[in-house]
Design an enzyme around this catalytic site. Structure first.
Site, PDB file in Angstrom:
ATOM      1  N   GLU A 174       0.878  -1.184   0.000  1.00  0.00           N
ATOM      2  CA  GLU A 174       0.000   0.000   0.000  1.00  0.00           C
ATOM      3  C   GLU A 174       0.903   1.217   0.000  1.00  0.00           C
ATOM      4  O   GLU A 174       1.435   1.604   1.046  1.00  0.00           O
ATOM      5  CB  GLU A 174      -0.900  -0.014   1.252  1.00  0.00           C
ATOM      6  CG  GLU A 174      -1.867  -1.180   1.315  1.00  0.00           C
ATOM      7  CD  GLU A 174      -3.089  -0.985   0.433  1.00  0.00           C
ATOM      8  OE1 GLU A 174      -3.399   0.178   0.092  1.00  0.00           O
ATOM      9  OE2 GLU A 174      -3.727  -1.985   0.069  1.00  0.00           O
ATOM     10  N   CYS A 190      -2.336   9.537   2.689  1.00  0.00           N
ATOM     11  CA  CYS A 190      -1.872   8.951   1.420  1.00  0.00           C
ATOM     12  C   CYS A 190      -2.809   9.274   0.260  1.00  0.00           C
ATOM     13  O   CYS A 190      -2.373   9.383  -0.876  1.00  0.00           O
ATOM     14  CB  CYS A 190      -1.704   7.452   1.556  1.00  0.00           C
ATOM     15  SG  CYS A 190      -3.179   6.634   2.150  1.00  0.00           S
TER      16      CYS A 190
END
Ligand code: NAD
Length: 453
Positions: free
Chosen positions: A207, A241
Site C-alpha cells: 500500500e 496517502c
C-alpha cells in the site's frame, strides 16, 4: 524474532485458527481491546503529533470498529467453500473454491494513521485465519508502544504479536520467511520489501503513495468543491496517502477558485488548539516541506512554526509541472494549484506520471467524469469529493503501478490474506476414454469439441 515466528508457525499448523468460530471470537476480542484502551490510544497519538480525539475517532478508530463489525458479520460467508461451474472435460464432477489462510503474516504499518494502517490489515489477517506479527511505524513512538501494550495483554503472542522498531528491526524481520507480507508506506521502501519477499516468493500487498491529482472543471459547484477539497487536503495536515496532492483547475475559474479556497481555509480556522490540524510528524519532514514552499507563489499561508512542528495550510498558485513541489509526493499541508487551458492536455500530462493512489474530479459533466475516470489509471477515487472513498468497505482499497500492489478492506481484506484453493471432486460412475491411449483422430475431434464447454 525467529523464536516468535516459529511459535506462530506451530500455532498456525495446529489448525487452531481455522474454525470460523475462533476467528469471530478473536475479532470480538480485538474490538474489546481497542475499546478498553481507547483512552491510552488517544493520549499516545496526541503526544506523538497532537492529533485530536475527534479526528482519531473519525479517521481511525471508527473505521476500525466498522471493519471489525463487517468481518464478524460476514466472515462465515467469506470463508465458506464456494461452488463454481465444472467444465465438460471433467464431467461428471463438482468444482469448488476453498479459501484457506496463507499462514504466518507480517504487517508493517505507516505512521500517518498509525492505528488504522496497522490494525486495519490485522483485521483481514484474523478474519482469513492467519497469525500476525505487526510492526508499527517507529516514528510515532507512543502509538507504537500503545499498540504493543494493547495487543500483548489481549492476545497470545503465538497468534498476534507486536514487534516494535525501525529499519534494523524491520530488516531483521524481513530476513525471516513469512507466508504473507502486508506493507503500508512509501514507494521507495515498498521496493525494499518486495525484494526481501522475493527471496522466499512470499506474496505481498504493498500500500504505497504517490501524487494524487484533483481536477476542478469550470462547470463544477465551486462552493462545495472547495469545501470538500480543503477538508480532504488539510486533514491530518495533509499527511494522508489519498490526500489531493495538487489541483488542476480550469484557467477560466482559477481566480474564483483561489478566492474561494482562501475564504474556506480562513473559515475553518485551522490550528493545533482547535484540534482540526495535526503537527508535522518530525523535524525532518518539517524541513522537507519548508523547502517546497516557494514564497513567490504563496497565495495564502506559508508560515512555519518549527518549535510546534506546525505549518499553516498553504495555497500556492502559478505552479507548473517543472516546479520542485511537483517532483515528489507532498505529504503535508501545501496545496499547489496548476491552471490548465485544455483538459485533454492536462489528462495527457497526468498520464505520463506514475499511476497515483487516488484521483478526483469535480464537475457536473457526465462526459468529463467518464473522461477522467476512464482515462487515467489510479488506485481508487471519487467524483465530486475527496478522501471519503476509504470509508466504504465494499470498495477495495489499494494502488496500482507505483502506488501499490493488491488491496484490502471488507471482503478484499479477507481475500488478501487467503489463498483460493481450487478443487474438483470427480464422480466414479463414468470414465470417458478420450484422454487415454490410443490417441485416434476421432478422439481428438471430440476433445476439440469438449474444450468449447
Ligand atoms: P516509510 O516507507 O518510510 O515507512 C513505512 C514502514 O517501513 C515503517 O514501519 C518503517 O519502519 C519501515 N521502513 C522504513 N524504512 C525501511 C527500510 N529501509 N527497510 C525496511 N523497513 C523500513 O513510509 P512512512 O513515512 O511511514 O509513510 C509515508 C508514505 O506512506 C507516503 O508515501 C504515503 O503515501 C504512504 N502511505 C500509503 C498508504 C496507503 O494506504 N496506500 C497509507 C499511508 C501512507
Amino acid at each position: 524474532m525467529q523464536e516468535l515466528i516459529q511459535k506462530q508457525r506451530r500455532f498456525f499448523d495446529s489448525g487452531a485458527t481455522l474454525p470460523v468460530s475462533f476467528r469471530i471470537k478473536q475479532l470480538k476480542q480485538l474490538k474489546k481491546a481497542i475499546r478498553t484502551h481507547e483512552g491510552l490510544l488517544y493520549e499516545a497519538i496526541a503526544a506523538d503529533f497532537r492529533k485530536s480525539k475527534f479526528e482519531t475517532y473519525a479517521t481511525e478508530l471508527g473505521l476500525l470498529y466498522h471493519e471489525i463489525d463487517v468481518a464478524i458479520d460476514k466472515v462465515s460467508q467469506w470463508a465458506r467453500r464456494r461452488r463454481v461451474p465444472s467444465n465438460l472435460l471433467n464431467f461428471p464432477a463438482k468444482s469448488y473454491l476453498r479459501p484457506e489462510p496463507l499462514g504466518v503474516s507480517l504487517v508493517i504499518g505507516a505512521w500517518n494513521y498509525p492505528y488504522l494502517l496497522s490494525l486495519g490489515p490485522v483485521i483481514g489477517a484474523m478474519a482469513a485465519g492467519c497469525t500476525v506479527i505487526l510492526k508499527p511505524s517507529e516514528l510515532p513512538s507512543q502509538t507504537s508502544a500503545a499498540m504493543a501494550t494493547m495487543i500483548s495483554v489481549s492476545f497470545a503472542e503465538e497468534y498476534v504479536a507486536v514487534v516494535e522498531g525501525g529499519v534494523p528491526e524491520t530488516t531483521q524481520l524481513l530476513e525471516q520467511r513469512f507466508d504473507k507480507i502486508f506493507f503500508t508506506g512509501s514507494t521507495k521502501v515498498g521496493k525494499i520489501i518486495y525484494q526481501a519477499a522475493a527471496k522466499n516468493l512470499t506474496p505481498v500487498t504493498l500500500e504505497l503513495g504517490g501524487k494524487s491529482p484533483a481536477f476542478v472543471t469550470a462547470d463544477c459547484n465551486l462552493k462545495i468543491t472547495v469545501k470538500r477539497l480543503v477538508w480532504g487536503k488539510f486533514l491530518n495536515a495533509g499527511q494522508t496517502c489519498i490526500s489531493p496532492d495538487y489541483v488542476l483547475v480550469d484557467r477560466k475559474i482559477e481566480k474564483q477558485f483561489l478566492e474561494q479556497c482562501v475564504k474556506e481555509i480562513e473559515k475553518e480556522q485551522f490550528s493545533l488548539e482547535h484540534g482540526n490540524i495535526s503537527q508535522i510528524i518530525n523535524d525532518r519532514n518539517l524541513q522537507r516541506l519548508r523547502q517546497l514552499i516557494d514564497p513567490g507563489k504563496v497565495v495564502h499561508g506559508g508560515k512555519v512554526d518549527a518549535a510546534n512542528r506546525y505549518i499553516e495550510p498553504t495555497l500556492l498558485a502559478g505552479i507548473d509541472f517543472e516546479d520542485t513541489i511537483m517532483q515528489e509526493e507532498i505529504f503535508g499541508p501545501l496545496l499547489p494549484v496548476i491552471a490548465y487551458d485544455n483538459l485533454d492536455e492536462a489528462i495527457g500530462k497526468v498520464k505520463t506520471l506514475e499511476k497515483p493512489l487516488s484521483c478526483y474530479v469535480f464537475t457536473r459533466s457526465a462526459r468529463i467524469k467518464k473522461q477522467v475516470m476512464d482515462g487515467i489509471s489510479f488506485g481508487g477515487g471519487m467524483i465530486n469529493d475527496a478522501v471519503m472513498h476509504i470509508t466504504n468497505s465494499h470498495l477495495p482499497f489499494g494502488g496500482v503501478g507505483a502506488s501499490g500492489i493488491g488491496a484490502y478492506h471488507g471482503k478484499t481484506g479477507f481475500d488478501t490474506f487467503s489463498h483460493q484453493k481450487g478443487v474438483i471432486e470427480k464422480k466414479n460412475w463414468l470414465e470417458l476414454p478420450l484422454k487415454y491411449f490410443p490417441h485416434t483422430p476421432r478422439k481428438l475431434w471430440w476433445i476439440q469439441r469438449f474444450f468449447k464447454f
